[in-house]
Scaffold this active site. Sequence first.
Site, PDB file in Angstrom:
ATOM      1  N   LYS A   1       4.805   0.955   9.213  1.00  0.00           N
ATOM      2  CA  LYS A   1       4.875   2.223   8.496  1.00  0.00           C
ATOM      3  C   LYS A   1       4.316   3.367   9.340  1.00  0.00           C
ATOM      4  O   LYS A   1       4.822   4.484   9.289  1.00  0.00           O
ATOM      5  CB  LYS A   1       4.104   2.107   7.179  1.00  0.00           C
ATOM      6  CG  LYS A   1       4.909   1.406   6.100  1.00  0.00           C
ATOM      7  CD  LYS A   1       4.161   1.352   4.789  1.00  0.00           C
ATOM      8  CE  LYS A   1       3.151   0.240   4.787  1.00  0.00           C
ATOM      9  NZ  LYS A   1       2.546  -0.029   3.482  1.00  0.00           N
TER      10      LYS A   1
ATOM     11  N   ARG B   1       5.510 -12.549   9.593  1.00  0.00           N
ATOM     12  CA  ARG B   1       6.192 -11.278   9.374  1.00  0.00           C
ATOM     13  C   ARG B   1       7.617 -11.351   9.883  1.00  0.00           C
ATOM     14  O   ARG B   1       7.884 -12.035  10.861  1.00  0.00           O
ATOM     15  CB  ARG B   1       5.559 -10.201  10.256  1.00  0.00           C
ATOM     16  CG  ARG B   1       4.423  -9.560   9.676  1.00  0.00           C
ATOM     17  CD  ARG B   1       3.796  -8.560  10.620  1.00  0.00           C
ATOM     18  NE  ARG B   1       2.721  -8.009   9.865  1.00  0.00           N
ATOM     19  CZ  ARG B   1       2.802  -6.894   9.144  1.00  0.00           C
ATOM     20  NH1 ARG B   1       3.860  -6.133   9.194  1.00  0.00           N
ATOM     21  NH2 ARG B   1       1.801  -6.502   8.402  1.00  0.00           N
TER      22      ARG B   1
ATOM     23  N   GLU C   1       0.871  -1.167   0.000  1.00  0.00           N
ATOM     24  CA  GLU C   1       0.000   0.000   0.000  1.00  0.00           C
ATOM     25  C   GLU C   1       0.916   1.226   0.000  1.00  0.00           C
ATOM     26  O   GLU C   1       1.823   1.308   0.838  1.00  0.00           O
ATOM     27  CB  GLU C   1      -0.887   0.009   1.256  1.00  0.00           C
ATOM     28  CG  GLU C   1      -1.813   1.195   1.200  1.00  0.00           C
ATOM     29  CD  GLU C   1      -2.744   1.344   2.388  1.00  0.00           C
ATOM     30  OE1 GLU C   1      -2.701   0.496   3.306  1.00  0.00           O
ATOM     31  OE2 GLU C   1      -3.492   2.333   2.388  1.00  0.00           O
TER      32      GLU C   1
HETATM   33  P1  ATP Z   1       2.977  -2.048   7.868  1.00  0.00           P
HETATM   34  O1  ATP Z   1       2.347  -2.715   9.045  1.00  0.00           O
HETATM   35  O2  ATP Z   1       4.408  -1.743   8.041  1.00  0.00           O
HETATM   36  O3  ATP Z   1       2.205  -0.875   7.372  1.00  0.00           O
HETATM   37  P2  ATP Z   1       1.727  -3.586   5.879  1.00  0.00           P
HETATM   38  O4  ATP Z   1       1.641  -5.069   5.888  1.00  0.00           O
HETATM   39  O5  ATP Z   1       0.507  -2.832   6.219  1.00  0.00           O
HETATM   40  O6  ATP Z   1       2.946  -3.165   6.743  1.00  0.00           O
HETATM   41  P3  ATP Z   1       1.739  -3.383   3.047  1.00  0.00           P
HETATM   42  O7  ATP Z   1       2.119  -2.252   2.195  1.00  0.00           O
HETATM   43  O8  ATP Z   1       0.328  -3.789   3.084  1.00  0.00           O
HETATM   44  O9  ATP Z   1       2.246  -3.045   4.502  1.00  0.00           O
HETATM   45  O10 ATP Z   1       2.677  -4.631   2.752  1.00  0.00           O
HETATM   46  C1  ATP Z   1       3.026  -5.086   1.485  1.00  0.00           C
HETATM   47  C2  ATP Z   1       3.454  -6.511   1.589  1.00  0.00           C
HETATM   48  O11 ATP Z   1       4.576  -6.642   2.459  1.00  0.00           O
HETATM   49  C3  ATP Z   1       2.370  -7.388   2.161  1.00  0.00           C
HETATM   50  O12 ATP Z   1       2.290  -8.563   1.398  1.00  0.00           O
HETATM   51  C4  ATP Z   1       2.811  -7.674   3.558  1.00  0.00           C
HETATM   52  O13 ATP Z   1       2.338  -8.898   3.983  1.00  0.00           O
HETATM   53  C5  ATP Z   1       4.335  -7.626   3.430  1.00  0.00           C
HETATM   54  N1  ATP Z   1       4.951  -7.232   4.689  1.00  0.00           N
HETATM   55  C6  ATP Z   1       4.704  -6.124   5.397  1.00  0.00           C
HETATM   56  N2  ATP Z   1       5.409  -6.107   6.528  1.00  0.00           N
HETATM   57  C7  ATP Z   1       6.144  -7.236   6.542  1.00  0.00           C
HETATM   58  C8  ATP Z   1       7.085  -7.813   7.452  1.00  0.00           C
HETATM   59  N3  ATP Z   1       7.406  -7.210   8.595  1.00  0.00           N
HETATM   60  N4  ATP Z   1       7.634  -8.994   7.119  1.00  0.00           N
HETATM   61  C9  ATP Z   1       7.324  -9.599   5.973  1.00  0.00           C
HETATM   62  N5  ATP Z   1       6.445  -9.112   5.084  1.00  0.00           N
HETATM   63  C10 ATP Z   1       5.862  -7.951   5.356  1.00  0.00           C
HETATM   64 MG    MG Z   2      -1.260  -2.680   5.178  1.00  0.00          MG
END
Ligand code: ATP
Ligand code: MG
Length: 557
Positions: free
Chosen positions: A270, A260, A34
């Site tokens: 983020k 994760r 995102e």
């Molecule tokens: P955040 O909690 O940091 O905002 P998010 O999962 O909301 O992370 P996205 O932009 O939705 O952020 O993530 C894009 C991809 O990266 C998704 O497939 C998510 O599962 C993966 N991802 C995000 N954080 C991690 C992590 N700590 N380890 C592995 N994969 C991750």
């Molecule tokens: Mg997200």
Amino acid sequence: MTATDKARNFLEQIIEKDLAEGRVPRIHTRFPPEPNGFLHVGHATSICLNFGLAEKYQGECNLRFDDTNPEKEEQVYVDAIQEDVKWLGFQWSGDVRYASSYFDTFYEWALHLIREGKAYVDHQDAESMRLNRGDFNKPGVDSPHRSKSVEDNLAEFEKMRAGEYEEGKVSLRAKIDMQSPNMNMRDPILYRIRKVHHHQTGDKWCIYPSYDFAHGQEDAIEGITHSICTLEFQDHRPLYDWFLENLPVPAKPKQYEFARTNLNYTVTSKRKLKKLVDEKVVHGWDDPRMPTVSGMRRRGYTPASIRRFADMVGVSRSDGTADVSMLEHAIRDDLNTSAARAMAVLSPLKLVISNLPEGEVQEMIAAAHPNRPELGQRTLPFTREIYIDHEDFTEDTTLSRKKFKRLVIGEYVRLRSAYVIKADDVIRDENGEIKEVHASYVPGTVGEDPPEGIRPRGVIHWVSATEGKQAELRIYDRLFNHPSPDRGDEDFLNHVNPDSLRVQKAWVEPSLVNAEPEQGFQFEREGYFVADRFDHKPNHPVFNLTIGLKDTWASKA
Ligand code: ATP
Ligand code: MG
């Protein structure tokens, strides 16, 4: 694939089975961020995983922006994310994709569900909706609007789309099961009203699909075979499957969840990283202390080291926390082989070579790397006045040779890539502090052993005081001084390491002013440094400490 490339984790096992049994002819993965912030180290592992699988099994991997939530998203993030993925060494298949480019389809599919009697417009406000949803112990209660006719729902949804309702007044919900033990199945929201501008679609829409209504369908539209996501989406899988069953989708992707990547001494959210930026705890998303891909890049991490780290963490199905020292080890290891050597004196003490005339410049030749002749050589001007580090000199003649392998008054030391010298005398200032050390060089000792009877205590680094250059060094350390900064009750900002950045001057060998931005070096006996990507200039050299030569946190712990 060769026998040595055998499946390294459960995802590879699944893929190999799917390929062997012909369930899919070739694999297609995607990385779906995102665009609401910069990518962090956790995302980097997900990128390495998704692109890495496509590479290993000769498949494809898409980059798709999951941009269903316009309030929090921005074009700068879209741009930064693409740059990060490329920098890590990956290329997505075809054009960059956007969930928003499927908004027309999602809208059609919402109409489809309404026509099938599987979706309805709910007029409950957020609070009643929350109460009626129940909880884990309490079944939900059907909305009073749940049994409206298809015609009414179509008309109401059209009004939603036309902007006739205010935000928060109505939403479109799937009609599934308010008593389901899985909360995600209790008539989830499909569309909500958001009267905001979207970075891709402008003002075309005032209704936006929920993440849940979009995510699985995006994968279906793109023909993703293996939708890999993090564990928190496991409970959403039945809902995604319900959508795939009930919509005229072109394909039915399968979702697999992995844990994760969490790192100690680090926050990987983020939202929290944005807070560090907004509250000016750091100088921006790409501050070298940030665990963002662009921060690590500016800190001097290499793509290879991050990919290596992703391999080290691997893929797991249960949550855990990796030690940040693994990441630090990966970069230290990489730079040990890849980084050219150079000399920098961080705490300068002037040393006058009394048997070398003023104005004479002797050129010393040094290898850029001790084991890699292909990296070439550099020239070090050797002059009457040089700098050595304060810590490399002592007047204490009682220290054993083993304990102090540096310069002692009356004794010998080798200057790296230059002569053996002897310390003869010290000159003091009015406060009695040592101002200069006077020394003499032993002729014929460049690259040669000294004559019998002369035993240098060790080798120290140095820089010409007259030909060397001054540089700004940014000495970085871990951003947090607590192993789990965002667990527990305390605000994670309370765990920011007050010593995470120290700026100082140093004397550096002259060739360093011509370093390319982002070029990494080992400053001998000091640490790994990188020429700052943006601020380093020949007339204002700036080097960032990437990582020390040794793990100093391990000994503190
Ligand atoms: P955040 O909690 O940091 O905002 P998010 O999962 O909301 O992370 P996205 O932009 O939705 O952020 O993530 C894009 C991809 O990266 C998704 O497939 C998510 O599962 C993966 N991802 C995000 N954080 C991690 C992590 N700590 N380890 C592995 N994969 C991750
Ligand atoms: Mg997200």
